[in-house]
Scaffold this motif. Sequence first.
Motif, PDB file in Angstrom:
ATOM      1  N   ILE A 152     -20.592 -10.948  21.478  1.00 34.07           N
ATOM      2  CA  ILE A 152     -19.854 -12.309  21.681  1.00 34.07           C
ATOM      3  C   ILE A 152     -21.002 -13.101  22.193  1.00 34.07           C
ATOM      4  O   ILE A 152     -21.460 -12.996  23.362  1.00 34.07           O
ATOM      5  CB  ILE A 152     -18.684 -12.370  22.353  1.00 34.07           C
ATOM      6  N   LEU A 153     -21.312 -14.520  21.636  1.00 34.90           N
ATOM      7  CA  LEU A 153     -22.319 -15.332  22.225  1.00 34.90           C
ATOM      8  C   LEU A 153     -21.683 -16.598  22.426  1.00 34.90           C
ATOM      9  O   LEU A 153     -20.886 -16.941  21.913  1.00 34.90           O
ATOM     10  CB  LEU A 153     -23.469 -15.417  21.046  1.00 34.90           C
ATOM     11  N   THR A 154     -22.121 -17.464  23.468  1.00 36.31           N
ATOM     12  CA  THR A 154     -21.896 -18.769  23.602  1.00 36.31           C
ATOM     13  C   THR A 154     -22.552 -19.634  22.535  1.00 36.31           C
ATOM     14  O   THR A 154     -23.674 -19.050  21.878  1.00 36.31           O
ATOM     15  CB  THR A 154     -22.506 -19.123  25.002  1.00 36.31           C
ATOM     16  N   PRO A 155     -22.317 -20.864  22.364  1.00 37.95           N
ATOM     17  CA  PRO A 155     -22.976 -21.611  21.366  1.00 37.95           C
ATOM     18  C   PRO A 155     -24.518 -22.019  21.743  1.00 37.95           C
ATOM     19  O   PRO A 155     -25.112 -22.198  21.040  1.00 37.95           O
ATOM     20  CB  PRO A 155     -22.159 -23.036  21.500  1.00 37.95           C
ATOM     21  N   ASP A 156     -24.773 -21.574  23.052  1.00 36.66           N
ATOM     22  CA  ASP A 156     -26.307 -21.578  23.449  1.00 36.66           C
ATOM     23  C   ASP A 156     -27.068 -20.278  22.965  1.00 36.66           C
ATOM     24  O   ASP A 156     -28.230 -20.335  22.969  1.00 36.66           O
ATOM     25  CB  ASP A 156     -26.514 -21.783  24.953  1.00 36.66           C
ATOM     26  N   GLY A 157     -26.277 -19.277  22.340  1.00 41.88           N
ATOM     27  CA  GLY A 157     -27.012 -18.124  22.064  1.00 41.88           C
ATOM     28  C   GLY A 157     -27.046 -17.071  23.005  1.00 41.88           C
ATOM     29  O   GLY A 157     -27.729 -16.166  22.609  1.00 41.88           O
ATOM     30  N   ASP A 158     -26.542 -17.246  24.219  1.00 43.50           N
ATOM     31  CA  ASP A 158     -26.618 -16.127  25.111  1.00 43.50           C
ATOM     32  C   ASP A 158     -25.426 -15.248  25.203  1.00 43.50           C
ATOM     33  O   ASP A 158     -24.383 -15.501  24.475  1.00 43.50           O
ATOM     34  CB  ASP A 158     -26.428 -17.086  26.576  1.00 43.50           C
ATOM     35  N   ILE A 159     -25.744 -13.997  25.637  1.00 45.36           N
ATOM     36  CA  ILE A 159     -24.726 -12.937  25.292  1.00 45.36           C
ATOM     37  C   ILE A 159     -23.878 -13.145  26.356  1.00 45.36           C
ATOM     38  O   ILE A 159     -24.244 -12.911  27.750  1.00 45.36           O
ATOM     39  CB  ILE A 159     -25.405 -11.570  25.377  1.00 45.36           C
ATOM     40  N   LEU A 160     -22.399 -13.018  25.890  1.00 47.17           N
ATOM     41  CA  LEU A 160     -21.464 -12.848  27.060  1.00 47.17           C
ATOM     42  C   LEU A 160     -20.884 -11.655  27.090  1.00 47.17           C
ATOM     43  O   LEU A 160     -20.423 -11.252  28.256  1.00 47.17           O
ATOM     44  CB  LEU A 160     -20.226 -13.942  26.522  1.00 47.17           C
TER      45      LEU A 160
END
Length: 720
Positions: free
Chosen positions: A156-164
């Motif tokens: 699951i990624l944030t809209p910035d592409g970082d892994i949540l």
Amino acid sequence: MLCWFTLYCNQSVGSEAPSEQRLLKQFEIRKPWFIDQNILNMGQTPDYINRLVLEDSPYLLRHALQPIHWLPWSNNILALAKKQNQLVYLSIGYDTCHWCHVLANESYIDTDIATVLNNHFINVKIDREILPEVDAKYRLALERMTGNPGWPIQVILTPDGDILWIDSYLSQPSLLSLLKVLSSKWSANPDKLTRKAKSLQNHLFSSQKISLDDFLLPESYARLLEDVMAVLKQEQSHDSPRFLRAEWLLHLLAEYDKTANVEYVDIVKSQVDSFLISPTYDFIDGGMHRYSETGDWEKPHFEKMLYDQAQLIRVLVKLYLITGMTQYIEIANQTIEFVESKMKYNGYYVSSLSALSNDIEGGYYQTTIEDLSRLSDEQQTLFKHSPESKLFSLHSINLPSAKTINALSQLRKDGSPFPMADQKGILSWNALYAIALAEMYSATLDEQIQRKMYQYIDQLNQLFYRDGQLYRIVYDGRASVDAKLDDYALFIQALLLKYGISGNSNDLALAVKLSHQMGMLVDNTDLLLLAVDDQLPSMVAMAINAYKQLYLATGEPEMIDMMAGLMAKSVQSPLTISQLSLLSAADKTARNNRSPYFIGRGKGVVNFVTVGKDLILQINLAGGWHINSNKPLDKKLIPTSIHFINDDPVKADFPEAKRVSLSFSKNMLSVYDSTIQILLDNKQLQHTRIPIKLNLQMCSDKICLLPETILLVAPQMITH
């Protein structure tokens, strides 16, 4: 009834979304496939169709009739997530992955999960074999997060592409709970989750640059080889998954060639022999299973991957050359026969065979005690059968007779159906198999293998190279997905091997042309993520090896520059086993000791060939170039000579030399030019495993290049 269909078609991913009519049309085209794969019954209308119906991947197509609003991966996914202020749910797997199918059958057909995903997430399905660079990034993150990389991968990624969040398989209740919690928290406080994901992203992908000089220290490579041997020994007694580790074994055998340290051969033989007499090697059909779930090799995970078969052949060929044990070449031949009979499809080889048969893992390979009664008592003494696992294995690495194998094969045919294949063709894996065939030919001079290799590489050219563009995937008659770094690198190496053996300059010209395209791809790629080994060497190591072979074949300094540029962008700390192939590839002096062997900056090539029953060392030189004869008239010149590596003489009958007058010498010279054939004593060479060294010096009418010493292992000739 096509639920949500119109709404979903209007969802844009940076370009015009496909129309409902287009999806319906593609569904009708693919409908026979859905029925054949038991995804849809005859006469049944699907409740859902999503955009994956347009993809050229059996794995993605299996998800095309699910209730989830799946999208294929694109570079515009994050832009869509930002526009809609939604989290991104990534699901990564491949067609013959058992747990990928378990996850799909439990969760992706579940309407409760579909409702949460469709309302709160941008949902992306990825075939890891089609997008290896995307898979590499998240596989590395999963390994650093959990210590156990494997598939499926859920992210699951944030809209910035970082892994949540990242994990592998979860049960349906666990996944549903997680999705509800994260979607609720995102709606309530997206900034808090954004900060959390930023922190996790930095933790997972932090790495430090290391000095290239420190990276290339010889002791660094030696230390990694020690680590490799330690891991191989540890895995024997662990209950965790055990892989053959073919790439490691090839590195150890290459080190034996340089050092003559038999410890390297001993550990490879121990690994390979124990594997071959276990159920993880399928001695009935041929070919290897992907790995064993236990360290004793007794519990195979039943997938069969094309790249594993290619790497196994390469290891067996190398062991055959070093030990002279014909059992290795017999099993290599059996593996080739398996690939030819079970994996060939529409001119290429499929990527993999499933572990499942009738939804039972390994069902095709299992045989009951009752079935054994159909075999003679004598036949039953030639192999082992486990009543618990219902699997066969060998007593030794000697294959049973064809009669016995055929009898065992018939038992299988009367049982569960043959596993399904992922029918897409992947260029890099097909090219690796072509490389294995070329190495098999160089070791045996088997003309049947030579013809097969020539035809196969030409076929790959026709299928995957179209209108000046190299493609990664061929499926259903279409080429799709631009080639990745590994596709370019391995296909270039296959072309160069064919060129070195056949002398067809068209293969060299295409390899050079593709190298320029590969260079443009390198300039636009995050190389750090592609510099880590998996079951295959890293893509960066593959590319460096391709440029190295191109330099040897052409003498172009540009190729050395490309090697250096790749290295400078790829080394990172800490130095681990996962960088072994990169470190090996970076050694500019290391050369393959199997023919073809390029010399004189690409102005010549050395091969073993046969003429009748005679073994010939053949040297082909470009026009305007020569080498000194074995008895040069000028004592200051380097004679062409052949010795064993311990300086014992090799019995050789040199051809008659030419006497010429050249500008750099006042005296007549004794030289060889064009095609030189040196007759070797086959009996002498067939009874020793010691490498031979060819000393020569190439000159033109104006200059002489530095003398060269070439280490070669004579082939063990196979006749039919």
